[in-house]
Design a protein around this motif. Structure first.
Motif, PDB file in Angstrom:
ATOM      1  N   PRO A   1      82.276  67.463  50.046  1.00 53.81           N
ATOM      2  CA  PRO A   1      83.393  66.395  50.271  1.00 53.81           C
ATOM      3  C   PRO A   1      82.934  65.066  49.870  1.00 53.81           C
ATOM      4  O   PRO A   1      81.587  64.676  49.964  1.00 53.81           O
ATOM      5  N   ASP A   2      83.871  64.137  49.280  1.00 57.12           N
ATOM      6  CA  ASP A   2      83.373  62.952  48.951  1.00 57.12           C
ATOM      7  C   ASP A   2      82.789  62.167  50.069  1.00 57.12           C
ATOM      8  O   ASP A   2      83.353  62.122  51.245  1.00 57.12           O
ATOM      9  N   GLY A   3      81.538  61.443  49.678  1.00 54.72           N
ATOM     10  CA  GLY A   3      81.017  60.707  50.933  1.00 54.72           C
ATOM     11  C   GLY A   3      80.211  61.453  51.698  1.00 54.72           C
ATOM     12  O   GLY A   3      79.348  60.662  52.625  1.00 54.72           O
ATOM     13  N   VAL A   4      79.990  62.591  51.662  1.00 54.08           N
ATOM     14  CA  VAL A   4      79.075  63.514  52.396  1.00 54.08           C
ATOM     15  C   VAL A   4      77.656  63.722  51.582  1.00 54.08           C
ATOM     16  O   VAL A   4      77.824  64.312  50.429  1.00 54.08           O
ATOM     17  N   SER A   5      76.656  63.360  52.196  1.00 56.62           N
ATOM     18  CA  SER A   5      75.338  63.639  51.548  1.00 56.62           C
ATOM     19  C   SER A   5      74.546  64.780  52.066  1.00 56.62           C
ATOM     20  O   SER A   5      74.883  65.170  53.114  1.00 56.62           O
ATOM     21  N   PRO A   6      73.966  65.418  51.156  1.00 61.60           N
ATOM     22  CA  PRO A   6      73.329  67.008  51.440  1.00 61.60           C
ATOM     23  C   PRO A   6      72.234  66.320  52.543  1.00 61.60           C
ATOM     24  O   PRO A   6      72.014  67.412  53.146  1.00 61.60           O
ATOM     25  N   ALA A   7      71.699  65.322  52.655  1.00 60.13           N
ATOM     26  CA  ALA A   7      70.827  65.065  53.651  1.00 60.13           C
ATOM     27  C   ALA A   7      71.298  64.801  54.984  1.00 60.13           C
ATOM     28  O   ALA A   7      70.479  64.914  55.888  1.00 60.13           O
ATOM     29  N   SER A   8      72.517  65.026  54.958  1.00 61.69           N
ATOM     30  CA  SER A   8      73.104  65.015  56.168  1.00 61.69           C
ATOM     31  C   SER A   8      73.525  66.255  57.165  1.00 61.69           C
ATOM     32  O   SER A   8      73.831  66.548  58.076  1.00 61.69           O
ATOM     33  N   ILE A   9      72.931  67.409  56.102  1.00 62.25           N
ATOM     34  CA  ILE A   9      73.442  68.779  56.604  1.00 62.25           C
ATOM     35  C   ILE A   9      72.189  69.419  56.935  1.00 62.25           C
ATOM     36  O   ILE A   9      71.423  69.491  55.839  1.00 62.25           O
ATOM     37  N   ALA A  10      71.974  69.875  57.987  1.00 64.50           N
ATOM     38  CA  ALA A  10      70.846  70.972  58.394  1.00 64.50           C
ATOM     39  C   ALA A  10      71.317  72.297  57.591  1.00 64.50           C
ATOM     40  O   ALA A  10      71.876  72.944  57.795  1.00 64.50           O
ATOM     41  N   ALA A  11      70.640  72.271  56.358  1.00 64.65           N
ATOM     42  CA  ALA A  11      70.335  73.459  55.893  1.00 64.65           C
ATOM     43  C   ALA A  11      69.395  74.747  56.129  1.00 64.65           C
ATOM     44  O   ALA A  11      68.128  74.299  56.271  1.00 64.65           O
ATOM     45  N   GLU A  12      69.722  75.998  56.047  1.00 67.24           N
ATOM     46  CA  GLU A  12      68.699  76.951  56.176  1.00 67.24           C
ATOM     47  C   GLU A  12      68.595  78.046  54.931  1.00 67.24           C
ATOM     48  O   GLU A  12      69.727  78.414  54.459  1.00 67.24           O
ATOM     49  N   GLN A  13      67.482  78.047  54.316  1.00 62.42           N
ATOM     50  CA  GLN A  13      67.222  78.929  53.136  1.00 62.42           C
ATOM     51  C   GLN A  13      65.849  79.593  53.222  1.00 62.42           C
ATOM     52  O   GLN A  13      64.931  78.874  53.281  1.00 62.42           O
ATOM     53  N   SER A  14      65.901  80.877  53.235  1.00 64.77           N
ATOM     54  CA  SER A  14      64.578  81.409  53.386  1.00 64.77           C
ATOM     55  C   SER A  14      63.948  82.048  51.892  1.00 64.77           C
ATOM     56  O   SER A  14      62.850  82.488  51.845  1.00 64.77           O
ATOM     57  N   TYR A  15      65.036  81.644  50.903  1.00 66.83           N
ATOM     58  CA  TYR A  15      64.355  82.171  49.546  1.00 66.83           C
ATOM     59  C   TYR A  15      63.729  81.137  48.786  1.00 66.83           C
ATOM     60  O   TYR A  15      64.319  79.828  48.719  1.00 66.83           O
ATOM     61  N   PHE A  16      62.506  81.316  48.577  1.00 69.16           N
ATOM     62  CA  PHE A  16      61.547  79.844  48.216  1.00 69.16           C
ATOM     63  C   PHE A  16      62.253  79.149  47.050  1.00 69.16           C
ATOM     64  O   PHE A  16      62.391  77.941  46.933  1.00 69.16           O
ATOM     65  N   PRO A  17      62.371  79.936  45.859  1.00 76.54           N
ATOM     66  CA  PRO A  17      63.153  78.854  44.724  1.00 76.54           C
ATOM     67  C   PRO A  17      64.321  78.200  45.136  1.00 76.54           C
ATOM     68  O   PRO A  17      64.506  77.098  44.591  1.00 76.54           O
ATOM     69  N   GLN A  18      65.127  78.830  45.864  1.00 72.97           N
ATOM     70  CA  GLN A  18      66.651  78.227  46.139  1.00 72.97           C
ATOM     71  C   GLN A  18      66.047  77.063  47.206  1.00 72.97           C
ATOM     72  O   GLN A  18      66.646  76.035  47.125  1.00 72.97           O
ATOM     73  N   MET A  19      65.221  77.290  48.030  1.00 71.77           N
ATOM     74  CA  MET A  19      64.611  76.031  49.105  1.00 71.77           C
ATOM     75  C   MET A  19      64.137  75.002  48.213  1.00 71.77           C
ATOM     76  O   MET A  19      64.617  73.853  48.651  1.00 71.77           O
ATOM     77  N   GLN A  20      63.269  75.191  47.270  1.00 71.65           N
ATOM     78  CA  GLN A  20      63.072  74.257  46.491  1.00 71.65           C
ATOM     79  C   GLN A  20      64.049  73.446  45.796  1.00 71.65           C
ATOM     80  O   GLN A  20      64.083  72.160  45.713  1.00 71.65           O
ATOM     81  N   ALA A  21      65.051  74.285  45.233  1.00 76.63           N
ATOM     82  CA  ALA A  21      66.207  73.627  44.529  1.00 76.63           C
ATOM     83  C   ALA A  21      66.871  72.438  45.420  1.00 76.63           C
ATOM     84  O   ALA A  21      67.286  71.636  45.082  1.00 76.63           O
ATOM     85  N   LEU A  22      66.995  73.091  46.772  1.00 76.93           N
ATOM     86  CA  LEU A  22      67.659  72.295  47.837  1.00 76.93           C
ATOM     87  C   LEU A  22      67.020  70.820  48.062  1.00 76.93           C
ATOM     88  O   LEU A  22      67.585  70.180  48.220  1.00 76.93           O
ATOM     89  N   ARG A  23      65.658  71.043  48.221  1.00 68.51           N
ATOM     90  CA  ARG A  23      65.013  69.937  48.713  1.00 68.51           C
ATOM     91  C   ARG A  23      64.912  68.979  47.191  1.00 68.51           C
ATOM     92  O   ARG A  23      65.176  67.601  47.670  1.00 68.51           O
ATOM     93  N   LEU A  24      64.834  69.270  46.111  1.00 66.08           N
ATOM     94  CA  LEU A  24      64.817  68.702  44.903  1.00 66.08           C
ATOM     95  C   LEU A  24      66.603  67.772  44.757  1.00 66.08           C
ATOM     96  O   LEU A  24      66.728  66.856  44.342  1.00 66.08           O
TER      97      LEU A  24
END
Length: 349
Positions: A41-64
């Motif tokens: 949603p507008d105004g929501v930063s991805p940094a404000s969400i605690a994300a879980e991902q155990s697949y390494f390429p997708q985890m890296q993409a999320l961090r980037l």
């Protein structure tokens, strides 16, 4: 990215965009099986969400992309007012994710989940309804997004416990190995890997690598059958599978090391041999032969001159051209049940 993979990223937050639900004012939000590209949603930063991902390429993409991501949110039960879920395809795994989402929710919290119709959306909606009741659902982009009412003890605790137990690690292959639903070939010895093991040269020696090691079957067989192998490094992108491999090869001690990594980004060392049964589809089963080709290139770069690659793959996959570019002495050692086992030697300078 295929439509099956991309569409849920556009659809999961649809109830917030349409005003059906309000984003929590507390900002205490988690996302299970998070992936980069999720429309927020507008105004929501991805940094404000605690994300879980155990697949390494997708985890890296999320961090980037600026997400607050880790491989597990275990230990954070009851902390979140909203838990978003991108449901996996495998049924036992998906049900366990719902049970974990339930545990992560604070009193009055809510679960919102999304699944593509071709990945079992209707079944997923029925499962969440059985677990915790259903507050509503919407359909768009060939997906279904569905959510609970605010949670206040109305869930089925016994069902949640059964679902977690059904996805938990358990013995397979006569008790020799431990595996769990959701990882590749979780309940059996994969026939392609079995073909490689049947033709495994006992003369393999030195330090080797297992690319796409899964829960550790190939590496375990190499160490058992090849006495001159001093160490094998297991490379695996799925953290859940690598944890199983650590357990299955615990007795190997220093003869086995473990790398949670994207093989296509390169290997950490130089090797005398490489064994691999590379993936040829993504986590949502979209065909991607370039994945296997990237494994071949990584093996070529990681092998010492004269080092040997043992590759097993579906017979139809187009690997010969990239093998020919990087290797000499390319031989098909065996073919069976639609699989081919290829031996290739890295050419000298």
């Amino acid at each position: 990215m295929s439509n099956v993979a991309h569409a849920p990223l556009k659809t999961l937050t649809l109830p917030f965009a349409r005003g059906e639900l309000a984003w929590p004012a507390s900002g205490k939000v988690a996302c299970l099986r998070a992936r980069a590209g999720l429309e927020l949603p507008d105004g929501v930063s991805p940094a404000s969400i605690a994300a879980e991902q155990s697949y390494f390429p997708q985890m890296q993409a999320l961090r980037l992309a600026g997400w607050d991501v880790s491989d597990t949110l275990d230990g954070r039960d009851g902390q979140f007012d909203l838990v978003l879920v991108l449901s996996p395809r495998q049924k036992d795994e998906a049900r366990a994710v719902f049970a974990r989402a339930l545990a992560l929710c604070a009193p009055g919290g809510r679960i919102v989940a999304c699944q593509h119709n071709d990945e079992g959306a209707r079944s997923g909606e029925a499962d969440l309804k059985a677990l915790a009741g259903l507050g509503g659902s919407l359909t768009k982009n060939h997906c279904r997004v569905f959510w609970t009412l605010p949670l206040g003890g109305q869930h089925d605790a016994a069902l949640a416990s059964r679902w977690l137990a059904a996805e938990a690690p358990r013995s397979i292959a006569g008790g020799r190995f431990t595996s769990r639903p959701g990882v590749f070939a979780w309940d059996r010895i994969d026939p392609a890997s079995a073909l490689l093991v049947e033709h495994l040269p006992s003369t393999l020696a030195g330090i080797g690598a297992d690319l796409g090691a899964g829960w550790g079957y190939l590496s375990a067989e190499v160490l058992e059958r090849c006495a001159k192998v001093t160490r094998i490094d297991l490379y695996e992108a799925e953290g859940r599978a690598l944890a199983l491999a650590r357990h299955n090869l615990a007795a190997a001690g220093e003869r086995a090391t473990f790398h949670w990594a994207d093989v296509s980004a390169g290997l950490a060392g130089k090797y005398d041999f490489v064994v691999t049964n590379p993936p040829f589809h993504t986590t949502n089963r979209t065909g991607r032969p370039e994945l296997g080709q990237s494994f071949i290139k990584a093996a070529a770069d990681g092998l010492r001159q004269g080092g040997r690659l043992l590759l097993v793959a579906n017979r139809h996959l187009p690997y010969e051209e990239v093998l020919g570019e990087r290797f000499s002495q390319i031989d098909v050692l065996a073919e069976r049940d639609g699989f081919k086992l290829i031996s290739a030697i890295k050419a000298g300078r």
